[in-house]
Design an enzyme around this catalytic site. Structure first.
Site, PDB file in Angstrom:
ATOM      1  N   LYS A 203       4.738 -50.665  -5.784  1.00  0.00           N
ATOM      2  CA  LYS A 203       5.712 -50.857  -6.772  1.00  0.00           C
ATOM      3  C   LYS A 203       4.400 -50.357  -8.195  1.00  0.00           C
ATOM      4  O   LYS A 203       3.393 -51.676  -8.083  1.00  0.00           O
ATOM      5  CB  LYS A 203       6.512 -51.811  -6.732  1.00  0.00           C
ATOM      6  CG  LYS A 203       7.052 -51.893  -8.561  1.00  0.00           C
ATOM      7  CD  LYS A 203       8.563 -53.084  -8.242  1.00  0.00           C
ATOM      8  CE  LYS A 203       8.949 -52.651  -9.769  1.00  0.00           C
ATOM      9  NZ  LYS A 203      10.227 -53.096 -10.279  1.00  0.00           N
TER      10      LYS A 203
HETATM   11  C1  R5P Z   1       8.241 -56.476 -11.671  1.00  0.00           C
HETATM   12  O1  R5P Z   1       8.749 -56.521  -9.801  1.00  0.00           O
HETATM   13  C2  R5P Z   1       9.761 -57.343 -11.921  1.00  0.00           C
HETATM   14  O2  R5P Z   1       9.967 -58.455 -11.813  1.00  0.00           O
HETATM   15  C3  R5P Z   1      10.286 -56.348 -12.827  1.00  0.00           C
HETATM   16  O3  R5P Z   1      10.059 -56.632 -14.144  1.00  0.00           O
HETATM   17  C4  R5P Z   1      11.931 -56.189 -12.642  1.00  0.00           C
HETATM   18  O4  R5P Z   1      12.182 -55.636 -11.545  1.00  0.00           O
HETATM   19  C5  R5P Z   1      12.443 -54.888 -13.580  1.00  0.00           C
HETATM   20  O5  R5P Z   1      12.114 -54.003 -13.775  1.00  0.00           O
HETATM   21  P1  R5P Z   1      11.147 -53.387 -15.111  1.00  0.00           P
HETATM   22  O6  R5P Z   1      10.069 -53.445 -15.340  1.00  0.00           O
HETATM   23  O7  R5P Z   1      12.227 -51.996 -14.783  1.00  0.00           O
HETATM   24  O8  R5P Z   1      12.560 -54.210 -15.918  1.00  0.00           O
END
Ligand code: R5P
Length: 293
Positions: A203
């Site tokens: 990711k």
């Molecule tokens: C990393 O993977 C983090 O926990 C992310 O902030 C979480 O998964 C939320 O995703 P996003 O950045 O799309 O809000």
């Protein structure tokens, strides 16, 4: 006990028909073990792509907009996601166990946003607990280039080794701390490095020259959503990422903080699985938003 007598004799051997060749649709995973492929198939659809709905950020942020009532929000919108990315605490308390989605289980603890340096994470979830929760993959946050880089790589190695033992894939998450670079050069290096260390899925953030980054990464890349941006822009970002070789999205705030999370997930589905343009998906978003009011 099986009957000894009266059975119909086997006769349909398909003689002359070669066993079907079934290429495995997840990048770099053709020779993974059966259990590993089974779990990857929970995450990725037959087109090799996935929509992960991330609501794990409470593990560093606490309750932030969109995360207040996971028990109400997530079950009501998750139909269009392929995979739920969550902490074990949220999963156990807020998600009914009879859902049919893959689970990306957040496994490291990385401190809270109240701390300046979050790079010295620790393995927080035992692999046995990931197995008990029937996790489809284990997510490990990695701070490459930070003071805690080696802690991150130790955590990654722990989960990759355990994952190989039990056929559970590892999602390596490229983290960007406050002071860390956010350049294409950085993301290219970090994604490749995590894959070289054995992560099965990566990711990372979308950036310039993304096509080169996905090309050089031997396993699937899903893009993070990051901070909330206008719906149209988030769909454009997802579209570009997919067109440039991403295998999907792992979005949290851009869904959960949208004016209509359910419509946003449906629109993302159009981009990821139906090759819709951002214009088509945004138009559909607006119609769904009206309908779902
Ligand atoms: C990393 O993977 C983090 O926990 C992310 O902030 C979480 O998964 C939320 O995703 P996003 O950045 O799309 O809000």
């Amino acid at each position: 006990m099986a009957d000894k007598d009266g059975n119909i004799l086997a006769k349909d051997y398909g003689l002359g028909i070669a066993p079907p060749l079934r290429p495995f649709p997840v990048k770099g995973m053709s020779s993974a073990g059966w259990g590993m492929q089974r779990r990857l198939s929970e995450i990725f659809a037959d087109d090799g792509r996935t929509i992960m709905l991330a609501f794990d950020h409470g593990y560093i942020l606490g309750s932030t907009a969109g995360l207040e009532r996971l028990d109400l929000t997530i079950p009501s919108i998750m139909a269009d996601a392929d995979c739920l990315m969550a902490t074990r605490g949220a999963l156990r308390t807020c998600i009914p166990a009879n859902h049919r989605k893959a689970v990306a289980l957040r496994c490291t603890a990385d401190g809270s946003v109240l701390k300046d340096d979050m790079s010295r994470g620790v393995p927080a979830v035992d692999v046995e607990d990931a197995i008990r929760l029937n996790a489809s993959c284990m997510a490990v946050q990695c701070f490459i280039g930070s003071d805690g880089e080696l802690d991150s790589l130790r955590n990654l190695a722990y989960y990759v080794n355990a994952g190989e033992k039990y056929n559970i894939p590892v999602l390596g998450v490229v983290a960007v701390g406050k002071e860390m670079e956010r350049t294409s050069r950085y993301f290219a290096m970090a994604t490749r490095l995590l894959a070289e260390h054995g992560a099965h899925i990566i990711k990372t953030y979308y950036c310039d020259n993304f096509e080169q980054i996905t090309a050089a990464c031997p396993v699937p890349i899903v893009i993070a959503g990051g901070k909330k941006i206008p719906e149209r822009d988030a769909l454009e970002m997802a579209y570009r990422a997919i067109s440039e070789g991403a295998a999907g999205v792992d979005m949290g705030r851009n869904v959960l903080q949208s004016a209509c999370p359910q419509a946003m997930l449906k629109a993302i589905r159009m981009v990821v699985h139906e090759d819709a343009t951002p214009e088509e998906a945004y138009h559909a978003y607006e119609l769904w938003q009206e309908d779902l009011k």
